[in-house]
Design an enzyme around this catalytic site. Structure first.
Site, PDB file in Angstrom:
ATOM      1  N   CYS A 105       0.642  -1.123  -0.134  1.00  0.00           N
ATOM      2  CA  CYS A 105       0.019  -0.032   0.001  1.00  0.00           C
ATOM      3  C   CYS A 105       0.587   1.224  -0.132  1.00  0.00           C
ATOM      4  O   CYS A 105       1.747   1.460   0.869  1.00  0.00           O
ATOM      5  CB  CYS A 105      -1.097  -0.019   1.367  1.00  0.00           C
ATOM      6  SG  CYS A 105      -1.464   1.633   1.808  1.00  0.00           S
ATOM      7  N   CYS A 109       0.319   3.532   3.219  1.00  0.00           N
ATOM      8  CA  CYS A 109       1.002   2.798   4.057  1.00  0.00           C
ATOM      9  C   CYS A 109       2.582   3.107   4.186  1.00  0.00           C
ATOM     10  O   CYS A 109       3.197   3.501   5.147  1.00  0.00           O
ATOM     11  CB  CYS A 109       0.933   1.426   4.107  1.00  0.00           C
ATOM     12  SG  CYS A 109      -0.851   0.800   4.331  1.00  0.00           S
ATOM     13  N   CYS A 115       0.982  25.508 -11.707  1.00  0.00           N
ATOM     14  CA  CYS A 115       0.462  24.087 -11.937  1.00  0.00           C
ATOM     15  C   CYS A 115       0.851  23.670 -13.234  1.00  0.00           C
ATOM     16  O   CYS A 115       0.656  23.961 -14.341  1.00  0.00           O
ATOM     17  CB  CYS A 115      -1.081  23.761 -11.869  1.00  0.00           C
ATOM     18  SG  CYS A 115      -1.674  22.399 -12.669  1.00  0.00           S
TER      19      CYS A 115
END
Length: 498
Positions: free
Chosen positions: A60, A63, A407
């Site tokens: 993950c 994680c 951006c």
């Protein structure tokens, strides 16, 4: 002999590393986080009064991002709060038992019991601060009057229950509520009924407002006498904890801003200058007491704590206000107002500001770039002041791109977006537009968190803009507009009948 000695020297670093690995310092960050599994979770978890458990999967991405923050937090909390982890790919039984369905899932355990989900920050500092509040009992047991005075003489408010005995059903319900709400509020209880007599209660709940916020304009103690349930106590705290004019902080601002909120920002500092902090607060409270019950909540805040927000959202300059409070209103719908008149010590300027607010005479504050003098390009430039005029034009469909000047994805989209506008420039019923969402307020109804974000505001449905979720090629935009436009598109001077 020399060859043997040389070999020994070459082996020395490896031997040293092996020896060091047996000492506590090596790999300590890993050992600060307890590894639990199906066979030992229940046994080991019960040994810790308070424990934060991370349920994760090695593959993950979120994680992996959390792991170093979690490890550093474990090191700082060592000896106070235990942090642990469970690999759900290897220990599915434990993860299934605690209802883990996504990764990472963080839960707080008390003496091995699943107590509450962890919904705090996921940075090292955030985890440490949040979990420090979780230490100790949900509700402190007060036995003497001295204990009571020590508890309520605190920077924050206190909720104290007075009960007839340890087996009281009301006490049981109170403790359940404390377990659910302890990260927001401070709870204590007593079975010494004499402690309640001083405040005219026998078996009730008392809410003590912080002594630093004591004022003649409101009671410092509020009594809860209704039937005690988790829900009723939660509502009582929500309705009374802040009083007439709370001190807004970064921690409680989201809870305060669910209502229309007036805030006076100044050099407030209850740690070093409580008297000076209350000087202006009392003046706000005097005026607030005249307007109670009209749907507006009042608050005070340290200007330095919210300086960037005031500059970005309200156009506050560094020289604005000086020592005098800078007053704003932010409604729950996001409308903003600022008091431009100087705050007078008699409170009359604040009263005039409020009279104008309640009668609808105040002009909303809108952060906006200047209106462009020339706007002749195919892509129309919209600023906050012209948004309503351009995007909410009842006779035109409008495709609006919200962008950030920095951006890279927006810059990549630019040539395609210009080509789209050039293709449709002859269509009198359609506007292709863009707005800098960093330097202009984004109106309600437009959820802009990343860039670019694109919406379509069609004729007849301006209050229900459609978020564009398609591809970023010309054909993708044209396909979307053909489907959603209120009329047949005119492409390069030719009416499209598809």
């Amino acid at each position: 002999v020399l060859s043997i000695m040389a070999a020994a020297v070459r082996l020395l670093p490896a031997v040293t590393l092996a020896l060091l690995s047996g000492f506590p310092g090596a790999g300590s960050s890993r050992r600060d986080v307890l590894e639990l599994g199906d066979t030992d979770f229940d046994y080991l978890a019960t040994e810790h009064e308070t424990m934060l458990v991370k349920f994760y999967a090695p593959w993950c991405g979120h994680c992996k991002k959390l792991a170093p923050e979690f490890d550093k937090a474990a090191k700082r909390l060592k000896g106070t709060v235990q942090l642990a982890k469970v690999d759900c790919t290897a220990h599915s039984e434990t993860c299934g038992r605690f209802g883990v369905s996504g990764y990472p899932t963080l839960k707080i355990f008390r003496n091995g019991r699943d107590s509450a989900p962890y919904d705090g920050p996921r940075t090292t500092d955030g985890i440490v601060q949040y979990m420090m509040k979780q230490t100790g009992p949900d509700s402190v047991h007060l036995k003497t009057e001295e204990h009571l005075h020590t508890f309520i003489n605190h920077y924050d408010a206190s909720i104290i229950g007075v009960f007839s005995g340890a087996d009281s059903s009301r006490l049981s319900e109170f403790l359940k509520a404390a377990g659910l709400l302890r990260e927001q509020f401070r709870f204590a209880h007593t079975t010494n009924l004499k402690l309640g007599e001083k405040y005219g209660v026998q078996t009730d709940v008392l809410l003590f407002r912080p002594p630093r916020l004591s004022s003649k304009f409101e009671d410092s103690i509020v009594v809860f006498r209704d039937h005690l349930t988790i829900g009723s106590l939660r509502r009582f705290i929500r309705d009374h904890i802040y009083g007439l004019c709370p001190h807004m902080t970064a921690e409680n601002r989201d809870r305060l801003r669910v209502r229309d909120l007036l805030t006076a920002f100044y050099d407030l500092d209850y740690h070093h200058n409580p008297r000076g902090s209350n000087y202006w607060r009392n003046r706000v409270m005097k005026v607030a007491s005249k307007y109670s019950g009209r749907g507006l909540t009042f608050s005070v805040a340290n200007k330095k704590d919210f300086l960037s927000e005031l500059e970005d959202d309200f156009g506050l300059g560094t020289s604005d206000g000086g020592e005098l409070p800078f007053v704003t209103i932010r409604t729950k719908l996001g409308h903003k107002y600022t008091m431009r008149e100087e705050f007078t010590r008699d409170g009359e300027s604040l009263e005039r500001f409020l009279d104008d607010y309640f009668t609808g005479r105040l002009k909303r504050f809108v952060k906006s770039e200047p209106v462009p003098e020339r706007n002749s390009a195919a892509v129309k430039v919209v600023v906050a002041e012209t948004f309503d005029e351009v995007v909410n034009d009842p006779g035109k469909d409008v495709l609006i791109q919200f962008f950030s000047p920095s951006c890279p994805h927006c810059k990549k989209l630019d040539p395609v977006y210009r080509e789209l506008a050039d293709t449709l420039v002859s269509d009198p019923g359609l506007v292709i537009a863009k707005m800098n969402a960093v330097d202009n307020d984004v109106p309600l109804g437009y959820d802009v968190h990343g860039f670019p974000t694109i919406y379509f505001a069609p004729v007849g449905r301006k209050d229900e803009p459609i978020r564009y979720e398609g591809g970023r090629e010309l054909k993708d935009f044209l396909k979307f507009l053909k489907r959603e436009a209120s009329h047949s598109l005119v492409l390069g001077g030719l009416k499209d009948e598809l």
